[in-house]
Enzyme design. Structure first.
Site, short mmCIF file in Angstrom:
data_model
loop_
_atom_site.label_atom_id
_atom_site.label_comp_id
_atom_site.label_asym_id
_atom_site.label_seq_id
_atom_site.Cartn_x
_atom_site.Cartn_y
_atom_site.Cartn_z
N SER A 67 15.67 77.03 -9.81
CA SER A 67 14.37 76.39 -10.01
C SER A 67 13.48 76.43 -8.76
O SER A 67 13.16 77.51 -8.27
CB SER A 67 14.61 74.97 -10.48
OG SER A 67 13.40 74.34 -10.80
N ASP A 285 6.72 76.02 -11.51
CA ASP A 285 7.81 76.05 -10.52
C ASP A 285 8.55 77.40 -10.65
O ASP A 285 8.17 78.26 -11.46
CB ASP A 285 8.75 74.85 -10.67
CG ASP A 285 9.67 74.95 -11.86
OD1 ASP A 285 9.32 75.65 -12.82
OD2 ASP A 285 10.75 74.33 -11.84
N ASP A 287 11.24 78.65 -11.90
CA ASP A 287 11.80 79.18 -13.14
C ASP A 287 10.94 78.80 -14.35
O ASP A 287 11.35 78.97 -15.49
CB ASP A 287 13.25 78.72 -13.34
CG ASP A 287 13.39 77.22 -13.48
OD1 ASP A 287 12.50 76.48 -13.01
OD2 ASP A 287 14.38 76.77 -14.07
N GLU A 388 7.99 64.12 -17.38
CA GLU A 388 8.21 63.53 -16.06
C GLU A 388 6.93 63.79 -15.27
O GLU A 388 6.25 64.80 -15.52
CB GLU A 388 9.39 64.18 -15.35
CG GLU A 388 10.72 63.88 -16.01
CD GLU A 388 11.91 64.36 -15.18
OE1 GLU A 388 12.84 63.57 -15.01
OE2 GLU A 388 11.91 65.52 -14.72
N ALA A 389 6.63 62.90 -14.32
CA ALA A 389 5.43 63.10 -13.51
C ALA A 389 5.44 64.49 -12.87
O ALA A 389 4.40 65.12 -12.71
CB ALA A 389 5.34 62.01 -12.45
N ASN A 390 6.64 65.00 -12.56
CA ASN A 390 6.74 66.28 -11.86
C ASN A 390 6.45 67.50 -12.74
O ASN A 390 6.54 68.62 -12.28
CB ASN A 390 8.11 66.40 -11.19
CG ASN A 390 9.27 66.45 -12.19
OD1 ASN A 390 9.08 66.74 -13.36
ND2 ASN A 390 10.46 66.15 -11.72
N THR A 520 20.17 65.47 -7.23
CA THR A 520 20.14 66.85 -6.72
C THR A 520 20.29 66.94 -5.20
O THR A 520 20.47 68.02 -4.67
CB THR A 520 18.81 67.54 -7.10
OG1 THR A 520 17.75 66.82 -6.46
CG2 THR A 520 18.58 67.56 -8.59
#
Ligand code: 16G
Ligand code: MG
Length: 552
Positions: A67, A285, A287, A388-390, A520
């Site tokens: 990712s 991002d 991927d 998600e905010a991301n 992570t």
């Protein structure tokens, strides 16, 4: 397992010895490590995928990607028969085999697991695995390792699907298991035809009248997403998209570019700057399972106005709700009142977004961080929208609701508002990847909704104003000592920490703060939100100190 199987495994696993002194964990989204350490892990995940395929008697996917991590890392994750994430109850087995110190240990673990899960070997369909990888240079060799893992199970077949985005591989697994056409070309055709359908349904008085800047510039993070977007764009032939940081450029994957960088740092990615001010921009991002939008304010060189996952969720929710309201207006299709629209967020969602969504009268649910949790919750609704905010997110349609829409589409009078609403909802269910969040399909939905509403990115961004927020990370001795509850909003262990956080947070108007162990990275994360940036930073710093005191 019979003798033939055992010796096949022993033979191949002795060519993939695990790295010394590294503890591997499947984590929130598969294994991730320095690519040089990963070949035994990926090989073993190949075995796991084949076992999962035998157990479920379905096609399983293996995706090789890390990712948004730096280019020297890589990773591997499994796509389950539905196209979603690996069933959580197999994760401990993934951890155990990845860390087995020797081939003998590995085979013993497999033997035990095969018995426990009653995985059938004889008289069943052989395992079938789709393999995909992103553009990382280490991907090709790791894909071979995965293939060897798969084929160390007797009769198992591995198919190399080539360089793909993560969501494409998940989509293919889902399509294969549903008996649908499942090639990459089929993926592009499904996205482009449903997009065209939505464009054709834009009310005549809207759309082009908006004065919105028609051009879109996309940052591909120098990963696989930009490459695929160029292919898709040729099929669409209607959107004016300029792709930058596409991996055939000069740049290094995820280096100063991509959705993770843009969302966390709130600055322009490389190759963007003041020359782009006012233009609608988006970022994938590495991927292409995450998407954020942004624009560069006129007076700025590097800071941006970020339009994150929360705002994408809001845009999608408004559009879906509008279509449902067209249905509800029609007397003869009142049964649609039963259609349940559910919103799913995590504690990282900005409080202003949650307030906004609740204000629209929507049901907002919370889950822990990680796509697998949000996706599972969203699947409980007729239409579930999660983000998600991301920038990870999707709009899920239940099969029964899609069936209901299809039946309605045939009955409603042609050209009516209700019919158009039904056709739009059906098109969204095809445009949005139902397996997993997908930056390509998300981008197309944003683009068509902006045309539908006639909104510029600025109008969209003004839906509500984010509360100032701050994220910090704290290194601690053992992050697993932090145990949370209520979708990560409350710390239950170590005792006393939550009381201390509450006492601190209570000092600030609109204060909200939580801590959670990262899935992570080896850190504890702190998130704070209050009415001013200064107060937010103070709150985040004080709570970071508390974490350090309790766990340092
Ligand atoms: C992974 C998750 C992402 C989550 C992030 C949190 C998937 C596909 N990805 O990247 O959803 O937001 O982890 O990271 O599930 P953290 O636990 O380190 O904060
Ligand atoms: Mg990603």
């Amino acid at each position: 397992m019979n003798q033939e199987q055992r010796s096949l495994l022993l033979n191949s696993s002795s060519r993939f010895l695990p790295p010394q002194g590294v503890k591997l964990s499947y984590g929130t989204s598969g294994f991730r490590e320095d690519a040089l350490l990963l070949s035994s892990t990926v090989y073993r995940v190949g075995i796991l995928a084949a076992l999962r395929s035998l157990k479920t008697q379905s096609v399983i996917g293996v995706m090789i990607t890390a990712s948004h991590n730096q280019v020297s890392d890589n990773g591997v994750k499994i796509a389950d028969p539905s196209g979603g994430m690996l069933s959580q109850h197999w994760e401990p087995f993934a951890d155990a085999i990845a860390n087995a110190p020797s081939p003998q240990h590995l085979i013993q673990l497999i033997d035990e697991f095969v018995d426990k899960e009653r995985i059938p070997f004889d008289g069943v369909k052989p395992a079938e695995i789709l393999l995909g990888r992103d553009t990382r240079p280490s991907g090709e060799a790791l894909l071979q390792a995965a293939r060897e893992g798969v084929t160390s199970i007797v009769g198992a077949v591995a198919m190399d699907m080539g360089i793909l985005t993560t969501p494409q591989l998940h989509w293919m697994v889902r399509a294969r298991n549903k008996g649908m056409k499942a090639s990459e070309q089929d993926y592009f055709e499904q996205l482009s035809s449903s997009f065209r359908c939505l464009m054709d349904l834009i009310p005549a008085e809207k759309g082009k009248s908006s004065g919105m800047n028609d051009k879109l510039i996309v940052d591909g993070a120098n990963g696989v997403g930009g490459v695929k977007l160029k292919v898709l764009q040729k099929l669409l032939n209607v959107l004016d998209i300029e792709v930058r940081n596409s991996s055939d450029d000069e740049g290094v994957l995820n280096d100063g570019a991509g959705a993770d960088y843009v969302q966390k740092e709130k600055v322009v990615p490389r190759a963007f700057g003041s020359k782009d001010s006012g233009i609608r921009c988006a970022s994938f991002d590495g991927d292409a399972d995450r998407l954020v939008y942004f624009s560069v304010p006129h007076e700025s060189n590097s800071t941006i106005d970020l339009v994150d996952g929360d705002k994408m969720l809001s845009l999608f929710a408004i559009f879906i709700k509008e279509q449902l309201s067209f249905l509800n207006e029609k007397e003869d299709i009142k049964d649609c009142h039963q259609a349940r629209l559910g919103i799913v967020q995590t504690a990282y969602a900005n409080g202003a977004s949650t307030d906004y969504l609740k204000h629209l009268g929507l049901e907002v649910n919370f889950t822990p961080t990680g796509v697998k949790y949000l996706h599972e919750k969203a699947a409980e609704f007729d239409i579930g929208i999660y983000f998600e905010a991301n920038g990870h997110g999707a709009v899920l349609f239940s099969e029964s609701f899609v069936g209901w829409l299809e039946a309605k589409a045939n009955k409603l009078s042609s050209g009516s508002e209700a019919e158009k609403a039904v056709l739009r909802l059906l098109a969204v269910s095809k445009l949005i990847n139902q397996a997993v969040g997908d930056a390509l399909s998300g981008l197309l939905l944003v683009e068509v909704i902006l045309q539908h509403t006639g909104w510029s990115i600025h109008r969209w961004s003004e839906l509500y104003h984010d509360l100032p927020s701050r994220q910090l990370k704290v290194k601690v001795a053992d992050r697993t000592a932090v145990i949370t509850a209520n979708a990560e909003t409350v710390v239950v262990s170590p005792p006393g920490l939550q009381d201390a956080i509450d006492a601190e947070t209570a000092k600030y108007p609109q204060g909200r703060c939580f801590v959670r162990p990262s899935g992570t990275e080896d850190v504890v994360r702190v998130y704070a939100e209050t009415s001013t940036q200064e107060a937010t930073d103070t709150l985040a710093n004080s709570v970071a100190k508390l974490v350090d005191q309790f766990l340092g």
